[in-house]
Design a protein around this motif. Structure first.
Motif: not given
Ligand code: GDP
Length: 320
Positions: A150-151, A180-186, A216-217
């Motif tokens: 959940f990102v 704009v903050r995109c979180r890193t997912g697996k 892309l993250a």
């Protein structure tokens, strides 16, 4: 190029090519609608953004995944969210009780959210739940969330930091945006397999920062794209997005609001940028070896979606 192209037009097939599409929830689904005329559903895999996902009234709403699935199922509404002909009595009744939902949710749409969330509560991954939804619609197209984590994407504004849905719906895109903050997912094994099976990737005309940026993250995604033939369709024409806050978001990254800005954002891995015929960019503007291609990219209806899809299928390498 000419003969396979004509054959494809005549037969309405992709000539055996399979296609991997990275998608948000408006521009890329419009393209998907066209691609599905040329490719059988089974030839298309979509990796969709989940940065817009949000829990509402006890259920996980995944706007981009759902729009992609509803598009493939032929039931997406003309607004590009929700299901055609849906009703909103539950949403309205909740509002009259003082329970304001962050998004307008129809009854049929809500059933999907309940189905998905019930599977998640019983231990399924988001990928499992999404594939179960594809099966329930008898889709042969594989629709994959970019990650099972959940990102949510957060927007930093002069009104504070907020979930992207709050920015879009509650605040109507009005606040000034600084980040704009995109979180890193697996990366999931299903996304990894889809990448392994494709030598080329299509990035639809989606918001580069808030729809493609979260994809892309995902860990390993950018490296995978560097190793593949990547075609992107610009969502910007003559300095304006067709809809949504792409302009504000690109400015917050220090990018020009133009197809050049799109090319710069994707420059580490992009091979071909498709821009609209009306755009003012030229080949010499583009960084590196990115090739410029012109097409009619505004998809007012199915015919324009089909025409743009034809252009993309034409340039896909046959072992895609
Ligand atoms: P979201 O998830 O709803 O934000 O949707 P997307 O990111 O998938 O799509 C929004 C972006 O698509 C915007 O930047 C629009 O400019 C672009 N877009 C929407 N419709 C079209 C179209 O018909 N052609 C092109 N080229 N871009 C489009």
């Amino acid at each position: 190029m000419t003969y396979p192209f004509i054959l494809e037009k005549l037969t309405g097939t992709s000539g055996g090519r399979t296609l991997l599409l990275l998608s948000g929830g408006t521009g890329s689904p419009k393209l998907l609608r066209g691609l599905l005329f040329y490719c059988s559903g089974a030839q298309v895999t979509v990796i969709a953004n989940t940065g817009d996902d949000i829990w509402i009234s006890g259920n996980l709403v995944c706007p981009d995944l759902d729009t992609v699935i509803y598009t493939a199922a032929g039931i997406v509404s003309e607004r590009w969210w929700g299901i055609n002909g849906d009703t909103f009595r539950t949403h309205e009744r909740l509002a009259s009780l003082g329970h304001k939902e962050a998004l307008i949710i129809g009854e049929l749409d809500r059933a999907i959210h309940i189905f998905r969330s019930d599977l998640l509560r019983r231990g399924a991954t988001l990928t499992d739940a999404t594939l179960a939804m594809c099966a329930s619609f008898e889709l042969s197209t594989a629709v994959l969330p970019m990650t099972d984590d959940f990102v949510p994407t957060m927007i930093v504004t002069d009104n504070g930091e907020m979930h992207i849905q709050d920015f879009l719906v509650r605040y109507q895109q009005a606040p000034n945006v600084s980040q704009v903050r995109c979180r890193t997912g697996k990366m999931t094994k299903e996304v990894q397999t889809a990448l392994n099976e494709h030598r080329s990737v299509v990035i639809g005309p989606s918001n580069p920062i808030s729809s493609i940026g979260p994809i892309l993250a995902v860990n390993g995604m950018q490296q995978a794209l560097k190793d593949r033939f990547v075609i992107a369709v610009s969502p910007i024409i003559r300095g304006e997005p067709i809809s949504g806050p792409a302009g504000k978001f690109m400015e917050s990254r220090g990018l020009p609001v133009s197809s050049l800005g799109v090319a710069e954002f994707y420059s580490d891995f992009l091979d071909v940028l498709i821009v609209d015929g009306r755009d003012d960019i030229s080949q010499s503007d583009l960084p590196g070896d990115i090739e410029l291609l012109r097409a009619d990219t505004i998809m007012y209806g199915v015919e324009q979606s089909k025409n743009l899809a034809t252009e993309i299928v034409r340039i896909l390498p046959s072992q895609s």
